[in-house]
Design a protein around this motif. Structure first.
Motif, short mmCIF file in Angstrom:
data_model
loop_
_atom_site.label_atom_id
_atom_site.label_comp_id
_atom_site.label_asym_id
_atom_site.label_seq_id
_atom_site.Cartn_x
_atom_site.Cartn_y
_atom_site.Cartn_z
N ILE A 55 0.82 -1.22 0.00
CA ILE A 55 0.00 0.00 0.00
C ILE A 55 0.84 1.26 0.00
O ILE A 55 0.33 2.35 0.06
CB ILE A 55 -0.93 0.04 1.23
N GLY A 58 4.33 5.04 3.22
CA GLY A 58 3.61 5.87 4.19
C GLY A 58 2.49 5.08 4.85
O GLY A 58 2.33 5.08 6.07
N ARG A 62 1.94 3.96 8.79
CA ARG A 62 0.71 4.25 9.53
C ARG A 62 0.08 2.98 10.10
O ARG A 62 -0.37 2.95 11.24
CB ARG A 62 -0.29 4.97 8.62
N ALA A 156 3.50 10.84 -10.97
CA ALA A 156 2.48 11.74 -10.46
C ALA A 156 2.07 11.33 -9.05
O ALA A 156 1.69 12.16 -8.24
CB ALA A 156 1.25 11.69 -11.36
N ASP A 157 2.14 10.04 -8.77
CA ASP A 157 1.74 9.57 -7.45
C ASP A 157 2.93 9.64 -6.50
O ASP A 157 4.08 9.58 -6.91
CB ASP A 157 1.22 8.14 -7.54
N GLY A 158 2.64 9.81 -5.24
CA GLY A 158 3.70 9.83 -4.25
C GLY A 158 4.46 8.52 -4.30
O GLY A 158 3.84 7.46 -4.38
N LYS A 184 8.34 12.52 -1.39
CA LYS A 184 7.68 11.53 -2.25
C LYS A 184 6.79 12.19 -3.29
O LYS A 184 6.52 11.62 -4.34
CB LYS A 184 6.87 10.58 -1.39
N SER A 185 6.27 13.38 -2.97
CA SER A 185 5.56 14.18 -3.97
C SER A 185 6.26 15.53 -4.00
O SER A 185 6.58 16.08 -2.96
CB SER A 185 4.11 14.39 -3.58
N ARG A 187 6.89 19.60 -5.94
CA ARG A 187 6.34 20.63 -6.80
C ARG A 187 7.29 20.75 -7.98
O ARG A 187 8.28 21.47 -7.93
CB ARG A 187 6.23 21.94 -6.04
N LYS A 195 1.07 8.07 -13.96
CA LYS A 195 0.70 7.37 -12.73
C LYS A 195 1.39 6.03 -12.62
O LYS A 195 1.26 5.17 -13.47
CB LYS A 195 -0.81 7.17 -12.71
N TRP B 62 0.93 24.08 -5.10
CA TRP B 62 0.75 22.84 -4.36
C TRP B 62 2.13 22.28 -4.13
O TRP B 62 2.76 21.77 -5.05
CB TRP B 62 -0.11 21.88 -5.18
N ASN B 63 2.65 22.44 -2.93
CA ASN B 63 4.02 22.03 -2.67
C ASN B 63 4.11 21.17 -1.41
O ASN B 63 4.20 21.69 -0.30
CB ASN B 63 4.91 23.28 -2.53
N PRO B 64 4.04 19.86 -1.57
CA PRO B 64 4.02 18.97 -0.41
C PRO B 64 5.28 19.07 0.45
O PRO B 64 5.23 18.79 1.64
CB PRO B 64 3.92 17.57 -1.03
N ILE B 65 6.41 19.45 -0.15
CA ILE B 65 7.64 19.45 0.63
C ILE B 65 7.63 20.56 1.67
O ILE B 65 8.00 20.36 2.82
CB ILE B 65 8.86 19.61 -0.30
N ASN B 268 -3.49 10.03 -6.28
CA ASN B 268 -2.05 9.98 -6.49
C ASN B 268 -1.27 10.12 -5.20
O ASN B 268 -0.27 9.44 -5.00
CB ASN B 268 -1.62 11.10 -7.43
N GLU B 269 -1.69 11.03 -4.36
CA GLU B 269 -0.80 11.40 -3.26
C GLU B 269 -1.20 10.84 -1.90
O GLU B 269 -0.41 10.88 -0.97
CB GLU B 269 -0.69 12.94 -3.19
N TYR B 270 -2.41 10.31 -1.78
CA TYR B 270 -2.87 9.92 -0.45
C TYR B 270 -2.00 8.82 0.16
O TYR B 270 -1.59 8.92 1.31
CB TYR B 270 -4.33 9.49 -0.49
N ALA B 271 -1.70 7.80 -0.64
CA ALA B 271 -1.03 6.63 -0.08
C ALA B 271 0.34 6.97 0.49
O ALA B 271 0.77 6.39 1.48
CB ALA B 271 -0.90 5.55 -1.15
N GLU B 272 1.03 7.92 -0.10
CA GLU B 272 2.39 8.20 0.33
C GLU B 272 2.54 9.57 0.98
O GLU B 272 3.65 10.08 1.10
CB GLU B 272 3.36 8.09 -0.86
N ALA B 273 1.41 10.17 1.35
CA ALA B 273 1.50 11.49 1.99
C ALA B 273 2.21 11.35 3.33
O ALA B 273 1.90 10.46 4.12
CB ALA B 273 0.11 12.07 2.19
N GLU B 274 3.19 12.21 3.57
CA GLU B 274 3.99 12.04 4.77
C GLU B 274 3.53 12.91 5.92
O GLU B 274 3.29 12.43 7.02
CB GLU B 274 5.46 12.34 4.45
N SER B 275 3.39 14.22 5.68
CA SER B 275 3.04 15.08 6.80
C SER B 275 1.54 15.04 7.04
O SER B 275 0.75 14.75 6.15
CB SER B 275 3.48 16.51 6.51
N ASP B 276 1.14 15.33 8.27
CA ASP B 276 -0.28 15.35 8.62
C ASP B 276 -1.01 16.43 7.85
O ASP B 276 -2.16 16.27 7.46
CB ASP B 276 -0.44 15.58 10.12
N HIS B 278 -0.32 17.53 4.87
CA HIS B 278 -0.53 17.06 3.50
C HIS B 278 -1.78 16.18 3.43
O HIS B 278 -2.65 16.37 2.59
CB HIS B 278 0.72 16.29 3.05
N LEU B 279 -1.87 15.23 4.36
CA LEU B 279 -3.04 14.36 4.41
C LEU B 279 -4.31 15.19 4.59
O LEU B 279 -5.31 14.96 3.90
CB LEU B 279 -2.92 13.42 5.61
#
Lengths: 331, 314
Positions: A55, A58, A62, A156-158, A184-185, A187, A195, B62-65, B268-276, B278-279
């Motif tokens: 999954i 990250g 979790r 595009a995906d983390g 992981k993502s 800008r 993807k 949109w800058n996750p870092i 795209n980003e939910y699975a690997e989002a690191e910071s709270d 970002h989520l």
């Protein structure tokens, strides 16, 4: 009919009750070798069964913190903040090495184009936009490069692959460090996002003039041209399993942890964008299940390493795997 | 069968009561589920909302870092691709529905109708893969040059095309919502009173005029309803779009440019989002998507409602 079904179910559950189920979740990058390991290990030890959900790193961390899995897996070591959230200390066990290949598709650019870090960073910063830019030409004096646009493709995906790639760019380019950074993502300053590894692969296969980064296995399995990247010692290195293993030769874990970065390793045979992938073991009270997990881990970093090469993962160098075995045995 | 007999209720009133309670229970469950989901979405996105407030909707980076988030490019991408898809799918679907109900004999119309509805049964990942491998190269090599040579003077049709971008995503979306719109429009056309149609023909209208006066006109609100249902599906579509849109959070004039949608960024980003944060920002995007869908539905319902009200007055 219903009665028969109930009996069947009862029989099945009685059968499976004997086997020990071990649940794990995490990184998708090592999924291919993990599933190979799990199936081979279960063949030899039918009492132990694994259920691994790829999954993402990250998600794995979790799930580990929420105690829904017996162990997690991640491409990057856990952050201090996450470590504090867990109820117990977490041991990172390096399992295998992976590499990020720089892949490209242009019929007029031969295989093993040579690039160095700063040039690659400039391409991804959008500063170099043509295949025959002077910076690229200088590194490849013998090649006749076409005057066409470079199309930058990225994930595009983390993804842990993105993180490793960006780690490298941060290491080689101060401008990248300042303007973009690593994660992981990102800008991204330029390019098109596809993807997953498969999306990136198909973009590159279908579109002339593309350059991208992807894990080594995808590049090799699909026969995509890859860049020979200049390493710290100044040698142009192709992404091969051997070159990736070489990047961990001088690897000495700091302190108690077995984690560390292999980016831009100093070894002269080393491919510069290599990384370890870890299993995250929670240090809970030792029970039957723990013993089985430790046994599996020990098997995976010794005998299991033989399966790595065919799946385009690089086995741990011997000294490192010895260290890891020692650590796991001491648990 | 034996089992069923045991459960046969003793009296009719008991039966009614049981049915009433059961049905009410399930209806309530649905409502409660929706409310819980909205509540949790609010809860999960609270952190991002506290941090960014309403600027989240108007900021375009949109800058996750660095944990800086603004959702405007995603709102733009979602709205533009969905509307463009509706623009393509609407006329096609209404025509197909008309053809099925008015021109084809019953047996054939059922076959064609089933075929159209089968499109809805194709998983969206298949659409995505098909879009990536076949549609994107086709758009790049055929559609784009054609559009550029005819309408190239508009900024809408300028700029480089790599086959991946707003246009391809919209075409995929259009194909995906055609069955939804068609089947609802079919039902609407079918419900048109046959007396009206015969009256129109009896007054000397041609078949085309009859369709215009007796079928299309009274079905207007129904068609709008069908379009909105399609739009709703397009707004929330995730996988297929994520694979062909290019996933670049930018606002561009050209329909060949890559963009990113609200649903695709979450996937795209939910699975690997690191910071709270970002989520939480991703959850806030989800909440926004919910709001956008809600508003679109509200607007459409108002149109339908006005139309029907106006008609009943006559």
């Amino acid at each position: 009919m219903i009665r028969k079904l109930i009996i069947l179910c009862a029989a099945l559950s009685a059968l499976s009750a004997h086997a020990m189920k071990i649940n794990a979740a995490g990184a998708s990058f090592p999924y291919a070798i993990y599933s190979k390991w799990f199936s081979e290990y279960s063949k030899q030890n039918p009492d132990v069964q694994f259920n691994y959900q790829p999954i993402g790193s990250g998600g794995g961390i979790r799930q580990l913190i929420k105690e829904t899995v017996d162990f997690g897996a991640s491409d990057a070591p856990m952050k201090e903040k996450d470590k504090k959230k867990a109820k117990w200390p977490v041991l990172h066990v390096p399992m295998v090495l992976g590499a990020v290949a720089i892949a490209y598709n242009h019929p007029e650019v031969k295989d093993q184009l040579k690039l160095d870090g700063p040039t690659l960073a400039d391409i991804y910063l959008g500063k170099i936009t043509k295949w025959n830019a002077p910076q690229i030409q200088k590194l490849n004096p013998e090649m006749k490069l076409p005057e066409s646009d470079i199309l930058v493709v990225r994930r595009a995906d983390g993804s842990g692959t993105t993180k490793n790639f960006a780690d490298y760019l941060v290491d080689v380019s101060s401008e990248w460090k300042q303007r973009v950074g690593t994660g992981k993502s990102l800008r991204w300053p330029t390019g098109i996002g596809a993807k997953g590894n498969d999306g990136v692969t198909s973009m590159v296969e279908n579109t002339t003039g593309t350059i991208t980064y992807m894990d080594l296995a995808h590049a090799r399995k699909n026969n995509i041209k890859t860049v020979a990247l200049k390493n710290k010692a100044g040698v142009y290195i192709n992404p091969t399993v051997e070159a990736v293993s070489a990047s961990a030769k001088g690897f000495t874990p700091k302190g108690k942890e077995l984690t560390g970065s292999l980016i831009n390793s100093a070894d002269k045979d080393a491919y510069p964008i290599s990384a370890l992938t870890y299993i995250l073991l929670p240090m809970v009270e030792k029970d039957q299940k723990r013993v089985e997990i430790y046994k599996f881990v020990e098997w995976a970093i010794t005998k299991g390493q033989n399966y790595a090469k065919e799946l385009f993962y690089a086995p741990l160098p011997e000294e490192l795997s010895k260290k890891v075995v020692k650590k796991v045995k001491s648990l | 069968m034996k089992l069923l007999k045991d459960f046969r209720p003793s009296s009719p009133s008991y039966q009614d009561k049981m049915a009433y309670t059961t049905l009410r229970f399930f209806s309530l469950v649905v409502i409660v589920l929706l409310l819980i989901m909205i509540g949790q979405l609010f809860f999960a996105s609270r952190e991002a909302f506290n941090e960014f407030g309403f600027a989240f909707i108007t900021d375009d980076f949109w800058n996750p870092i660095d944990d800086e988030f603004g959702a405007l490019p995603f709102i733009f991408g979602t709205v533009v691709t969905s509307l463009l898809a509706l623009l393509i799918a609407g006329p096609v679907s209404v025509s197909v529905a008309l053809y099925i109900t008015e021109y084809l004999p019953k047996s054939l119309s059922n076959i064609l109708g089933t075929f159209v509805e089968l499109i809805a049964a194709v998983p969206s990942i298949i659409f995505g893969l098909w879009g990536l491998y076949y549609l994107a190269p086709f758009v790049k090599d055929t559609v784009t040059p054609a559009l550029k040579s005819t309408l190239g003077f508009l900024p809408l049709f300028q700029g480089p095309s790599f086959g991946i971008g707003i246009l391809t995503a919209s075409i995929i979306l259009a194909i995906m919502i055609i069955p939804t719109i068609t089947s609802v429009a079919r039902e609407v056309f079918r419900s048109v009173s046959i007396l009206h149609k015969e009256a129109a023909l009896g007054l000397g209208a041609t078949k085309f005029e009859m369709i215009k006066i007796a079928v299309l006109k009274p079905s207007f609100s129904g068609i709008v309803g069908a379009l909105v249902l399609g739009l709703g599906r397009a707004l929330g579509e995730t996988m297929a779009v994520a694979m062909v849109i290019g996933n670049t959070p930018q606002i561009s004039k050209s329909i060949f440019a890559p963009a990113s949608t609200m649903a695709s960024v979450m996937a795209n980003e939910y699975a690997e989002a690191e910071s709270d944060l970002h989520l939480s920002a991703l959850c806030l995007v989800g909440l926004l998507l919910f709001v956008v869908t809600f508003v679109v539905n509200l607007i459409a319902r108002t149109i339908v409602w006005r139309q029907t009200k106006g008609r009943s007055k006559k």
